[in-house]
Design a protein around this motif. Structure first.
Motif, PDB file in Angstrom:
ATOM      1  N   SER A 216       0.812  -1.186  -0.164  1.00  0.00           N
ATOM      2  CA  SER A 216       0.028  -0.190  -0.079  1.00  0.00           C
ATOM      3  C   SER A 216       0.839   1.354   0.057  1.00  0.00           C
TER       4      SER A 216
ATOM      5  N   THR B 177      -1.148   0.810   7.475  1.00  0.00           N
ATOM      6  CA  THR B 177      -2.004  -0.062   7.045  1.00  0.00           C
ATOM      7  C   THR B 177      -2.213  -1.078   8.454  1.00  0.00           C
TER       8      THR B 177
ATOM      9  N   LEU C  75      -6.862  -4.769   0.063  1.00  0.00           N
ATOM     10  CA  LEU C  75      -6.326  -3.761   0.973  1.00  0.00           C
ATOM     11  C   LEU C  75      -7.317  -2.605   0.665  1.00  0.00           C
TER      12      LEU C  75
ATOM     13  N   PHE D 122      -4.830   2.221   5.206  1.00  0.00           N
ATOM     14  CA  PHE D 122      -5.366   0.966   4.350  1.00  0.00           C
ATOM     15  C   PHE D 122      -5.634  -0.030   5.514  1.00  0.00           C
TER      16      PHE D 122
END
Ligand code: UTP
Length: 289
Positions: free
Chosen positions: A153, A157, A183, A245
């Motif tokens: 990403s 995350t 994601l 994410f």
């Protein structure tokens, strides 16, 4: 950037475990024969983390002592020929660099994470809640899974799991576009919403990888829900600026900071324990309920 640092908040008051937690941090309560915190530290190490910052509260000494040498104990184990136990005790001191920082007041998870800023600096870092145990039976553990997702990403995350409607009020809940994506792009995070106000049923169980801009967002926060500095508020700001994410994880998770979760962890991990597993199984089978 490689992920080499982790922060483990362990400074909460642990009120759900009173009176046990009056003097013992809940993160040091044992699951069979290992403190909850050791499972968490082992997960970080197995994911390649080299520096672990433990954020401790008033009972900081107990946590520091756990990762320190214990000369008298080691000497006794050595003299009585208990070499296996001696190895267990010594391995803990040698496993990793543990840095302990004090959160002087339990002002919330965001505040606890922020205390680690001087050690983390401008590096990306993982956060593992010190009362959550994640056991991946097959393949990489949850922190390693997040690290992989973070590399994909290129932004912070976090791990999410689906919870029933009746449980959303216990967690931070993410608002995302597509709940089925590998994601998921997060728009905002809501701290412990009522079921009818929750943007999804995707909850944060306590594993995160953040870029260091998170610290700036925490710094700018006014106190949020319950007067605490909420990590979830800072996450919303990060989502709206640098991006955030979420990804589902593969592992068995135990909320060891909750009485029922703690007992479940003791039973399930007890059943897998080489010394007591078989006897525990027999005991449970014969238990008249
Ligand atoms: P919890 O909300 O589960 O911990 O925080 P708590 O407040 O100790 O629990 P109860 O509700 O009173 O029983 C999740 C993790 O964040 C840490 C806790 O130690 C726990 O590991 N935490 C929480 C901090 O380090 N500082 C805080 O101010 C709050």
């Amino acid at each position: 950037m490689p992920l080499k640092k982790a922060v483990i908040p362990a400074a909460g008051l642990g009120t759900r475990f009173l009176p046990a937690t009056k003097t013992v941090p809940k993160e040091l309560l044992p699951i069979v024969d290992k403190p909850i915190l050791l499972y968490v530290v082992e997960e970080a190490i197995a994911a390649g983390i080299e520096d672990i910052v433990i954020v401790a509260g008033r009972n900081k000494n107990a946590i520091e002592d756990f990762f320190d040498r214990s000369y008298e104990l080691e000497d006794t184990l050595y003299k009585t020929g208990k070499t296996e136990l001696l190895k267990v005790v010594k391995d803990i001191q040698e496993m990793v660099q543990v840095i302990s920082i004090r959160q002087k007041e339990a002002k919330g998870l965001g505040h606890a994470v922020y205390t680690a800023k001087p050690v983390v600096g401008d590096q990306p870092f993982a956060v593992l809640l010190g009362d959550e145990i994640m056991i991946a039976t097959d393949g990489p553990n949850v922190t390693a899974q997040l690290h992989q997702a973070f590399e994909k990403s290129g932004a912070s995350t976090v791990a999410v799991m689906e919870v029933p409607n009746s449980d959303v009020h216990k967690y931070g809940i993410v608002a995302v576009d597509d709940t089925e994506a590998d994601l998921m792009k997060v728009h905002s995070v809501v701290e412990k919403p009522a079921a009818e106000e929750a943007p999804s049923r995707l909850a944060l169980p306590g594993r995160y990888v953040f870029s260091s801009s998170l610290f700036d967002h925490i710094e700018a926060l006014p106190p949020g829900k319950n007067g605490e500095i909420q990590l979830t508020d800072a996450m919303t700001h990060q989502a709206q600026n640098q991006g955030l994410f979420a990804t589902r994880f593969v592992a068995k998770r135990y909320d060891a900071g909750d009485k029922l979760g703690y007992l479940q962890a003791n039973i399930e991990l007890g059943l897998q324990h080489p010394q007591v597993g078989q006897d525990l199984k027999l005991y449970l089978k014969n238990l008249k309920l």
